[in-house]
Design a protein around this motif. Structure first.
Motif, short mmCIF file in Angstrom:
data_model
loop_
_atom_site.label_atom_id
_atom_site.label_comp_id
_atom_site.label_asym_id
_atom_site.label_seq_id
_atom_site.Cartn_x
_atom_site.Cartn_y
_atom_site.Cartn_z
N PRO A 23 19.69 60.34 33.61
CA PRO A 23 19.67 61.79 33.90
C PRO A 23 18.28 62.66 33.50
CG PRO A 23 21.59 61.53 32.21
CD PRO A 23 20.68 60.23 32.49
N VAL A 24 17.49 61.80 32.84
CA VAL A 24 15.94 62.19 32.80
C VAL A 24 15.07 62.14 34.03
CG1 VAL A 24 13.86 61.72 31.68
CG2 VAL A 24 16.31 61.70 30.39
N ARG A 25 15.84 61.48 34.90
CA ARG A 25 15.23 61.29 36.31
C ARG A 25 13.76 60.73 36.05
NH1 ARG A 25 17.23 61.73 40.55
NH2 ARG A 25 19.30 62.32 40.86
N PRO A 26 13.46 59.66 35.54
CA PRO A 26 12.19 59.17 35.18
C PRO A 26 11.53 58.51 36.88
CG PRO A 26 13.55 57.66 34.59
CD PRO A 26 14.56 58.73 34.84
N THR A 27 10.18 58.57 36.65
CA THR A 27 9.57 58.00 37.96
C THR A 27 9.63 56.46 37.46
OG1 THR A 27 8.49 60.16 38.63
CG2 THR A 27 7.72 57.83 39.67
N VAL A 28 10.09 55.37 38.31
CA VAL A 28 10.16 54.15 37.65
C VAL A 28 9.05 53.16 38.42
CG1 VAL A 28 11.50 51.98 37.33
CG2 VAL A 28 12.42 54.34 37.28
N PHE A 29 8.18 52.57 37.88
CA PHE A 29 7.45 51.59 38.32
C PHE A 29 7.83 50.32 38.09
CE2 PHE A 29 5.13 55.71 37.71
CZ PHE A 29 4.37 55.88 39.10
N CYS A 30 7.54 48.99 38.84
CA CYS A 30 7.61 47.73 38.28
C CYS A 30 6.69 46.90 38.84
CB CYS A 30 9.10 47.58 39.07
SG CYS A 30 9.65 45.81 38.29
N ALA A 31 6.19 46.27 37.78
CA ALA A 31 5.09 45.19 38.13
C ALA A 31 5.71 43.72 37.69
CB ALA A 31 4.13 45.29 37.15
N PRO A 32 5.78 42.67 39.01
CA PRO A 32 5.46 43.02 40.43
C PRO A 32 6.63 43.63 40.96
CG PRO A 32 5.66 40.85 39.90
CD PRO A 32 5.78 41.22 38.40
N GLY A 33 7.87 43.24 40.49
CA GLY A 33 8.98 43.87 41.21
C GLY A 33 9.60 42.69 42.29
N ASN A 34 10.46 43.17 42.98
CA ASN A 34 10.86 42.33 44.24
C ASN A 34 11.53 43.34 45.40
OD1 ASN A 34 13.91 43.11 43.51
ND2 ASN A 34 13.71 41.39 42.05
N ALA A 35 12.13 42.73 46.36
CA ALA A 35 12.47 43.58 47.44
C ALA A 35 13.92 44.39 47.18
CB ALA A 35 12.92 42.61 49.06
N ALA A 380 14.38 36.98 43.13
CA ALA A 380 13.34 36.43 43.83
C ALA A 380 13.36 36.62 45.27
CB ALA A 380 13.25 34.79 43.54
N THR A 381 13.24 37.96 45.68
CA THR A 381 12.89 38.12 47.16
C THR A 381 11.90 39.09 47.37
OG1 THR A 381 14.05 40.39 46.69
CG2 THR A 381 15.62 38.30 47.21
N GLN A 382 11.81 39.14 48.89
CA GLN A 382 10.32 39.87 49.31
C GLN A 382 10.66 40.32 50.76
OE1 GLN A 382 6.80 37.47 48.19
NE2 GLN A 382 6.25 37.95 50.32
N ARG A 383 9.96 41.38 51.07
CA ARG A 383 10.46 41.65 52.44
C ARG A 383 9.23 41.38 53.33
NH1 ARG A 383 14.67 45.03 53.87
NH2 ARG A 383 15.24 46.04 51.60
N ASP A 384 9.66 40.84 54.66
CA ASP A 384 8.27 40.54 55.33
C ASP A 384 7.96 41.65 56.26
OD1 ASP A 384 10.01 40.61 57.50
OD2 ASP A 384 9.84 38.46 58.05
N GLY A 385 6.70 41.59 57.06
CA GLY A 385 6.62 42.58 57.85
C GLY A 385 7.64 43.17 58.84
N GLU A 386 8.63 42.62 59.14
CA GLU A 386 9.56 42.99 60.12
C GLU A 386 10.87 43.39 59.27
OE1 GLU A 386 9.60 39.65 62.89
OE2 GLU A 386 7.64 39.89 62.63
N GLY A 387 10.60 43.76 57.98
CA GLY A 387 11.64 44.08 57.25
C GLY A 387 12.84 43.06 56.77
#
Ligand code: AMP
Ligand code: GLY
Length: 436
Positions: A23-35, A380-387
């Motif tokens: 409910p605090v509605r934080p802005t979430v960042f993730c390093a490095p994250g995934n798709a 362990a996922t990643q999006r390519d240039g075509e989504g």
């Protein structure tokens, strides 16, 4: 409020998912994250073990709280460095992270403070280690002292197997510096459980327990993995046993760490063996009041995939609890949980935990996520240039479902799994068998 989650696995996706729902509605960042994480957080291309770059980024971005997922940066001192830079962080100092970073440290602490764990010896010298194995006999367990990504433990059923494990670690140097020492301990037979408590240095707050499935294949066969699935609640963890674990293992550890000048803050994850029949474990153990919980190992972070089922079951806001840990105010926090069970099935790339091929495409994730009660966590996922969503590691997805019972959650999870079109992946079909 800005929160930075460090890591890129299913655990971190579940943490980001829960934090983003605050409910605090934080802005979430993730390093490095995934798709998957990228759909609810800003992914930052910094690796989870790049301590200087993480500190620089957190300072430059004026992050209000850093939540560290994996063990390696904790053992390397990320939290110490963040705090020195004036930032708030959830996770233990390097000194406290030795509970996971050195099995010998953990065993000695238990011995000094009477915390129940398997009898053991510590060895740098291969000849002495071999002699200890021969006098103790098999089954026996050989562990590399340091972090070995879950591969440092050999449960040896014969003396020869144990001797080979000793040579592998101490002579061949298979784990490098992490294997400069071995811990050799008595084999305990029983049922395993994953027990979690938030700890603010002094106060410990138990979370719900879970059970995971470490072996790669159905029927608990095949090689050890990071975990192929998990469920919660864990029927073995009765309220009585939970109280015993808190009184005999968790609180004594928290007191011991504080007394020795290295207070633990973060989430303490105890890998337990619930020994029901001491006869199963041979004469190595005293005859205890049964069933008795023994500590197999400590981890200083959430489990993966246990975190996925914990976050699914947590009703309360996670964010204030993590802040309270940092600020030593955990006594003010109580957490509510859904009565519903949760179950997570891990989809891994064919070949895992051995050689895998990366880069295969995964389709129909939306259809899977549309099954009622299901959340598909990415690992362990990643999006390519075509989504397109590509698999880029061993454990790739954690299909997680809630349900009134473990059986219902399991039915939903496998319904969702079967909607995913990924011929290059596999999963176990029997997650939750003990509870169903
Ligand atoms: P770890 O990598 O330390 O989690 O250990 C991996 C697995 O080895 C545990 O989940 C247990 O299944 C097993 N294990 C570790 N220590 C013992 C022990 N003393 N007795 C029996 N099994 C053990
Ligand atoms: N699933 C066990 C671990 O995270 O170590």
């Amino acid at each position: 409020m800005k929160v930075l989650v460090v890591g890129s696995g299913g655990r971190e996706h579940a943490l980001c998912w829960k934090l983003a729902a605050s409910p605090v509605r934080p802005t979430v960042f993730c390093a490095p994250g995934n798709a998957g994480i990228a759909t609810l957080a800003t992914c930052v291309p910094i690796k989870a073990d790049d301590v200087p770059a993480l500190v620089d980024y957190a300072v430059a971005t004026a992050v209000d709280l850093v939540v560290v997922g994996p063990e390696a940066p904790l053992v390397a001192g990320l939290v110490d460095r963040l705090q020195a830079a004036g930032l708030k962080a959830f996770g233990p100092s390097a000194a406290a992270a030795r509970l996971e970073g050195s099995k010998g440290f953990m065993k000695d602490l238990c011995a000094r403070h009477g915390i129940p764990t398997a009898p053991y010896g510590r060895f740098h010298d291969a000849a002495q280690a071999r002699a200890f194995v021969r006098t103790q006999g098999a089954p026996i367990v050989v562990k590399a002292d340091g972090l070995a990504a879950g591969k440092g433990v050999t449960v040896a059923l014969t003396v020869d197997e144990a001797l080979a494990a000793v040579d592998d670690v101490l002579v061949a140097g298979r784990f490098g510096a992490a294997g400069a020492e071995v811990v050799i301990e008595a084999f305990l037979a029983g049922e395993e459980a994953s027990f979690f408590a938030l700890v603010d240095g002094e106060t410990a707050l138990p979370l719900v327990a879970a059970q995971d499935h470490k072996r790669a294949f159905d029927g608990d066969s095949g090689p050890n993995t990071g975990g192929m699935g998990a469920y919660s609640p864990a029927p073995v963890m009765t309220p009585e046993l939970t109280a015993r674990v808190m009184a005999e293992i968790i609180r004594p550890t928290v007191r011991a760490m504080a007394a020795e000048g290295t207070p633990f803050k973060g989430v303490l994850f105890a890998g337990l063996m619930i020994v029901a029949d001491p006869g199963d474990s041979g004469p190595a153990l005293p005859k205890p009041d049964l069933p008795k919980p023994y500590l197999l190992e400590y981890n200083v972070r959430f489990g993966d995939p246990e975190c996925q089922v914990l976050m699914k079951r947590l009703r309360s806001d996670l964010l204030p609890a993590l802040e309270a840990v940092h600020e030593g105010r955990l006594g003010e926090i109580s957490l509510d949980w859904h009565d519903d069970a949760a179950l997570c099935v891990v989809l891994a790339a064919a070949g895992y935990p051995g050689e895998i091929i990366t880069g295969s495409e995964i389709r129909d994730l939306e259809a899977a996520g549309a099954v009622p009660g299901v959340t598909v966590f990415h690992a362990a996922t990643q999006r390519d240039g075509e989504g397109r969503v590509l698999a880029v590691g061993g454990r790739v997805l954690g299909v997680t479902a809630g349900g009134a019972t473990v059986a219902e959650a399991r039915g939903r999870a496998y319904l969702a799994v079967d909607r995913i079109d990924w011929p290059e992946g596999f999963c176990r079909r029997d997650i939750g068998w003990r509870a169903v």
